[in-house]
Design a protein around this motif. Sequence first.
Motif, PDB file in Angstrom:
ATOM      1  N   ARG A   1     -22.256  14.917 -11.143  1.00  0.00           N
ATOM      2  CA  ARG A   1     -22.970  13.673 -11.455  1.00  0.00           C
ATOM      3  C   ARG A   1     -24.440  13.883 -11.111  1.00  0.00           C
ATOM      4  N   VAL A   2     -25.316  13.628 -12.071  1.00  0.00           N
ATOM      5  CA  VAL A   2     -26.746  13.871 -11.893  1.00  0.00           C
ATOM      6  C   VAL A   2     -27.468  12.537 -11.720  1.00  0.00           C
ATOM      7  N   THR A   3     -28.367  12.492 -10.751  1.00  0.00           N
ATOM      8  CA  THR A   3     -29.181  11.308 -10.491  1.00  0.00           C
ATOM      9  C   THR A   3     -30.640  11.718 -10.439  1.00  0.00           C
ATOM     10  N   LEU A   4     -31.487  10.989 -11.150  1.00  0.00           N
ATOM     11  CA  LEU A   4     -32.937  11.177 -11.058  1.00  0.00           C
ATOM     12  C   LEU A   4     -33.527   9.997 -10.310  1.00  0.00           C
ATOM     13  N   VAL A   5     -34.331  10.276  -9.297  1.00  0.00           N
ATOM     14  CA  VAL A   5     -35.019   9.236  -8.537  1.00  0.00           C
ATOM     15  C   VAL A   5     -36.518   9.397  -8.768  1.00  0.00           C
ATOM     16  N   ASN A   6     -37.153   8.345  -9.258  1.00  0.00           N
ATOM     17  CA  ASN A   6     -38.593   8.414  -9.537  1.00  0.00           C
ATOM     18  C   ASN A   6     -39.179   7.015  -9.384  1.00  0.00           C
ATOM     19  N   PRO A   7     -40.441   6.906  -8.957  1.00  0.00           N
ATOM     20  CA  PRO A   7     -41.008   5.561  -8.763  1.00  0.00           C
ATOM     21  C   PRO A   7     -41.049   4.715 -10.020  1.00  0.00           C
ATOM     22  N   GLY A   8     -41.216   5.316 -11.193  1.00  0.00           N
ATOM     23  CA  GLY A   8     -41.305   4.550 -12.425  1.00  0.00           C
ATOM     24  C   GLY A   8     -40.515   5.200 -13.539  1.00  0.00           C
TER      25      GLY A   8
ATOM     26  N   GLY B   1     -38.685   3.839 -22.258  1.00  0.00           N
ATOM     27  CA  GLY B   1     -38.196   3.724 -20.891  1.00  0.00           C
ATOM     28  C   GLY B   1     -38.793   2.547 -20.147  1.00  0.00           C
ATOM     29  N   ALA B   2     -40.089   2.268 -20.371  1.00  0.00           N
ATOM     30  CA  ALA B   2     -40.722   1.148 -19.685  1.00  0.00           C
ATOM     31  C   ALA B   2     -40.094  -0.177 -20.096  1.00  0.00           C
ATOM     32  N   ASP B   3     -39.718  -0.309 -21.380  1.00  0.00           N
ATOM     33  CA  ASP B   3     -39.072  -1.543 -21.835  1.00  0.00           C
ATOM     34  C   ASP B   3     -37.672  -1.672 -21.239  1.00  0.00           C
ATOM     35  N   VAL B   4     -36.958  -0.557 -21.144  1.00  0.00           N
ATOM     36  CA  VAL B   4     -35.627  -0.580 -20.529  1.00  0.00           C
ATOM     37  C   VAL B   4     -35.740  -1.005 -19.068  1.00  0.00           C
ATOM     38  N   ALA B   5     -36.709  -0.446 -18.356  1.00  0.00           N
ATOM     39  CA  ALA B   5     -36.880  -0.780 -16.938  1.00  0.00           C
ATOM     40  C   ALA B   5     -37.184  -2.261 -16.765  1.00  0.00           C
ATOM     41  N   GLN B   6     -38.031  -2.822 -17.646  1.00  0.00           N
ATOM     42  CA  GLN B   6     -38.350  -4.248 -17.553  1.00  0.00           C
ATOM     43  C   GLN B   6     -37.122  -5.100 -17.832  1.00  0.00           C
ATOM     44  N   ALA B   7     -36.331  -4.704 -18.823  1.00  0.00           N
ATOM     45  CA  ALA B   7     -35.118  -5.468 -19.136  1.00  0.00           C
ATOM     46  C   ALA B   7     -34.143  -5.440 -17.967  1.00  0.00           C
ATOM     47  N   LEU B   8     -33.951  -4.281 -17.361  1.00  0.00           N
ATOM     48  CA  LEU B   8     -33.032  -4.170 -16.222  1.00  0.00           C
ATOM     49  C   LEU B   8     -33.533  -4.994 -15.037  1.00  0.00           C
TER      50      LEU B   8
END
Length: 718
Positions: A35-42, A575-582
């Motif tokens: 299982r892969v996880t990416l952690v990033n500020p934005g 990606g920015a739109d997905v982040a805002q929706a979430l």
Amino acid sequence: MMSLPLTKDLVLIGGGHAHALVLRMWGMSPLPGARVTLVNPGPTAPYSGMLPGFVAGHYSRDDLDIDLVRLARFAGARVILGAVDGIDLDARQIHLPDRPPVGFDVASVDIGITSAMPDLPGFADHAVPAKPLGPFAQRWAAFRDGTGPASVAVIGSGVAGAELAAAMAHALRDRSRDAQVHLVDRSTALAALRPRAARRLRRALAAQGVTLHENTPVAGVTPEGLRLENGDIIAAHFVTGAAGAWPAPWLAQSGLATQDGFIAVAPTLQSSDPGIFAAGDCAHMTRTPRPKAGVFAVRQAPVLFENLRRRLAEDGALRSYHPQKDYLKLISLGEKSALADRFGLAPSGSLMWRWKDRIDRKFMRKLADLPEMAPPPLPVPRAAGTSDALGDKPMCGGCGAKVGRAALGAALSRLPAPVRADVTPLPGDDAALLLTGGARQVMTTDHLRAFTADPVLMARITAVHALGDIWAMGAQPQAATASITLPRMSEALAERSLSEILIAAGEILRGAGAEIVGGHSSMGDELTIGFTLTGLCDRAPITLSRAREGDDLILTRPIGSGVIMAAEMQGRARGADVAQALASMSRPQGDAAKLLRDAHAMTDVTGFGLAGHLHGILTASGVGARLVLDAVPLLAGAEALAAQGVRSTLYPQNLAAIPGLAPDSPRAELLCDPQTAGGLLAAIPDGATKVRQLRSLGHDAAVIGCIAGDWPGHIEIV
């Protein structure tokens, strides 16, 4: 083909160039069971090679950004948006603010550097470090697009500082003929370049009007500009620093071996902990030290990818990375001109710019134009109708993968009427009214299949989604039981996942006034999370059936999550739109529900879409409504995706369920877009006052129409 249970967690800390390439390679050749996880500020990461071109105005911000959300979807990885602030080597946990720790078996760090100058007085208050690139790009764009006189000071006259100064001078010509750019260094400028390249870069800086201050120590940064050690002042409206490189402070506290605060790595890119790797500028190659340059991160990526796979599989010796001794430097000169430096040669001009531009755009296309991986073939022979049932696109999770209204209504109609006197179904509502010892109690249940791979975010969204029914009835959340299905995984990963889910959901539910009192867990094909909730009513619950002529219609949050999540599953959403929706979906609405307790009718907007849930109020109340289309708030990117023909799989059923509705634009079609954890929709007098109060609490609320007419269920769109 049978999917294997998940047994190992790989966590990529940071979305640097090496990790972006690893995600692309992982998508093309995943390791089953990991299982892969990416952690990033934005949700995005800027590409450093194109920063000078962006500063000069040759590239847009979208040109500059690597979309990590799309890359992660391609790789089958989960994305966690947040800045790591520590790592526990003994517990094998990564710590972030405001969420449970993230467990790992193997980890890799590629978080870049900062060019902040913590020892320079006033820098933190009055200057902008050139790295991290994202915050710098945002601040520079705002300054560049301003008006009036402009002066800039760049501290640090290495190649990075010279590129920035030349680019800034070029960009500011459009703002002011008197714009001034100063390049300041405590020592000799451009010392890292060969003499021929340094001479040509000096001439280019002079041609751009950059004033070079060599052997000029800076004593501090003030609101007026730079204060030099000799007492002089260099006036500047915008100050940035590109001198040196500083590591993230938490690396020195990690327990890993470091060199000047950077993670010390062997040729295999392993740190002092064999299960933790590092790449890019945050790593120090102990045997073959090299300057901080993106070219090394890019070339480390194949070795890092292979070694992460081998470490996770516990199979085979690891590869070594051997950096080149010399590498091509292509240096932007402000205008569409560049200087090359290698082998003692230093050609410059527009041809070098076109070469650099082609290299940079090719790199970005590699991370944006992701190959379409063929799905596994369907078995032969198979039952008739299988292909039709599967459809031509993946089943959406953003609508909870709900069954359509017609099928659900037909099934519910076959249930016998309740015979208990203390149970009162509320027609059209998703909750029932219970009488328990004289107390009025509402009960509801909701569950979602995962549409984001981060279990913490999924738990928060599911809790908010389930609470919507309680809030919409004016009740106070009381108790919850959880129902969780995990994909097949090892006991260790199951414990990590359940802990993340329950902690995250518990925070949302307790914040709303409820407690998790138990539940059930199992393993299946995919992650699903559900909650059964009770709430207490100190007065008659708000239902769908009391909307009145003249009531305003209030919506507490934007719509469009179904389209955005459908596009995200297809790799078509930003990606920015997905982040805002979430982020919108995961925000609780208990404070909004309290403000709307005097509503005549209220519901939460979920799987049947805004039009479908409004139709439910109108039908139950025997009234019609006038809906002002332009007043309906939309999530960023939703209308553009709808214009491209993106639809949730539930859209056709939602549209068919509302007689007479004929959307004639992408915006109108979004009225039937299924929502997850959508806003509260209330019919209430004096909506304008309520909206002002809601906005003061941070809700993007709006009056979207009114109750008008006595034609039950009729929606007039204006």
